[in-house]
Design a protein around this motif. Structure first.
Motif, short mmCIF file in Angstrom:
data_model
loop_
_atom_site.label_atom_id
_atom_site.label_comp_id
_atom_site.label_asym_id
_atom_site.label_seq_id
_atom_site.Cartn_x
_atom_site.Cartn_y
_atom_site.Cartn_z
N LEU A 54 -12.31 2.37 4.25
CA LEU A 54 -11.23 1.37 4.91
C LEU A 54 -10.17 2.40 5.06
O LEU A 54 -9.65 3.08 4.12
CB LEU A 54 -10.71 0.27 3.87
N LYS A 55 -9.81 2.33 6.35
CA LYS A 55 -8.72 3.50 6.88
C LYS A 55 -7.56 2.87 6.27
O LYS A 55 -6.35 3.78 6.11
CB LYS A 55 -8.77 4.01 8.20
N THR A 56 -7.17 1.69 6.66
CA THR A 56 -6.18 1.02 6.25
C THR A 56 -6.29 -0.13 5.67
O THR A 56 -6.97 -0.90 6.12
CB THR A 56 -5.04 0.76 7.54
N ILE A 57 -5.22 -0.68 4.89
CA ILE A 57 -5.33 -2.00 4.31
C ILE A 57 -4.18 -2.82 4.11
O ILE A 57 -2.93 -2.22 4.16
CB ILE A 57 -6.02 -2.03 2.76
N ASP A 58 -4.18 -4.10 3.89
CA ASP A 58 -3.12 -4.79 3.39
C ASP A 58 -3.20 -5.13 1.93
O ASP A 58 -4.31 -5.32 1.32
CB ASP A 58 -2.90 -6.28 4.13
N VAL A 59 -2.26 -5.02 1.12
CA VAL A 59 -2.30 -5.35 -0.23
C VAL A 59 -1.38 -6.64 -0.78
O VAL A 59 -0.26 -6.84 -0.24
CB VAL A 59 -1.91 -4.15 -1.09
N LEU A 60 -1.94 -7.37 -1.47
CA LEU A 60 -0.98 -8.26 -2.42
C LEU A 60 -1.20 -8.10 -3.74
O LEU A 60 -2.22 -8.31 -4.34
CB LEU A 60 -1.47 -9.52 -1.97
N GLY A 61 0.00 -7.88 -4.63
CA GLY A 61 -0.06 -7.69 -5.82
C GLY A 61 0.67 -8.63 -6.69
O GLY A 61 1.95 -8.98 -6.27
N TRP A 62 0.18 -9.13 -7.59
CA TRP A 62 0.67 -10.17 -8.45
C TRP A 62 1.24 -9.41 -9.96
O TRP A 62 0.16 -8.88 -10.49
CB TRP A 62 0.06 -11.34 -8.89
N SER A 63 2.64 -9.45 -10.38
CA SER A 63 3.04 -9.08 -11.57
C SER A 63 2.51 -7.54 -11.71
O SER A 63 3.23 -6.87 -10.71
CB SER A 63 2.18 -9.75 -12.72
#
Length: 245
Positions: free
Chosen positions: A66-75
């Motif tokens: 994966l060259k680019t990603i979106d991220v969602l981080g909790w805590s």
């Protein structure tokens, strides 16, 4: 477009309710994984740190090509996401930070009662109890029904790993990690979400993050706590989808 969900302290990838993942996955590729030392993910040599867990995400992205990603981080996952975006700026396109805290030395620490919960990893019911406001049994019951629906569900990390995660998170909150500062160096679109009744990572952290990260958007739910994204799951998910595009 890939979206990587980064779990927080004590959680596993079974801590993401299936309905939450399914809804996000309607329009994108959702990737979940276990942090270091959980089930089949190996644990490196001590000490465990937030930057090292961020490097794990970068390694995962490389392994999946994966060259680019979106991220969602909790805590704690939001701390990992910040460190990832700071250290690997070309990798992260957009970032969603949920009920988390900054690493610039200006964090607001957990309340005394919440701190006691974090230091006793054997008391799982107490930890679950601070995810939602007192008396909101409907949100808690729905959350538990979701995460226990997985075959052979294992929603809690081993106690020894939780202890290392707590040490790593504390170092981040104290501003001891270079990848936690300065927040103005984060030059990417950011959405910050929080519950105003959060005892684990108080809402002051979200306000600081949104104010310090250039152009960051913010959504705070007055009647929610650390698990706001599951209490207000439909509204927040739609905000996430609009933000990610």
């Amino acid at each position: 477009r890939p979206l990587v969900l980064i779990m927080g302290l004590s959680g596993t990838m079974d801590s993401w309710p299936p309905a939450w993942i399914d809804a996000l996955a309607r329009h994108r590729r959702v990737i979940v994984y276990d942090n270091e030392g959980i089930r089949r993910t190996t644990l490196g040599a001590a000490p465990l740190t937030v930057p090292r867990m961020a490097a794990d995400v970068a390694s995962l992205a490389r392994a999946l090509r994966l060259k680019t990603i979106d991220v969602l981080g909790w805590s704690m996952g939001g701390m990992i996401a910040q460190s990832l975006a700071h250290s690997f700026p070309r990798l992260v396109r957009r970032m969603v930070l949920c009920a988390t805290a900054p690493g610039d030395g200006k964090a607001t620490f957990p309340s005394p009662d919440a701190a006691k919960v974090l230091t006793d990893p054997t008391n799982q019911s107490a930890l679950l109890g601070v995810l939602f406001p007192p008396g909101n049994t409907a949100a808690l019951d729905a959350f538990l029904a979701g995460i226990t629906a997985y075959p052979e569900a294992t929603p809690m990390a081993p106690a020894a790993v939780m202890a290392q995660q707590l040490t790593a998170s504390t170092a981040w909150l104290l501003g001891s990690e270079a990848s936690g500062r300065p927040l103005r160096a984060l030059r990417l679109p950011v959405l910050v979400g929080a519950g105003a009744q959060d005892q684990l990572l108080p809402v002051a952290n979200a306000r600081h993050l949104a104010g310090a990260i250039p152009g960051a958007k913010r959504k705070i739910y007055p009647d929610a706590a650390h698990g706001f994204l599951f209490q207000h799951t439909t509204d927040f998910r739609r905000r996430v989808e609009r933000f990610l595009g």
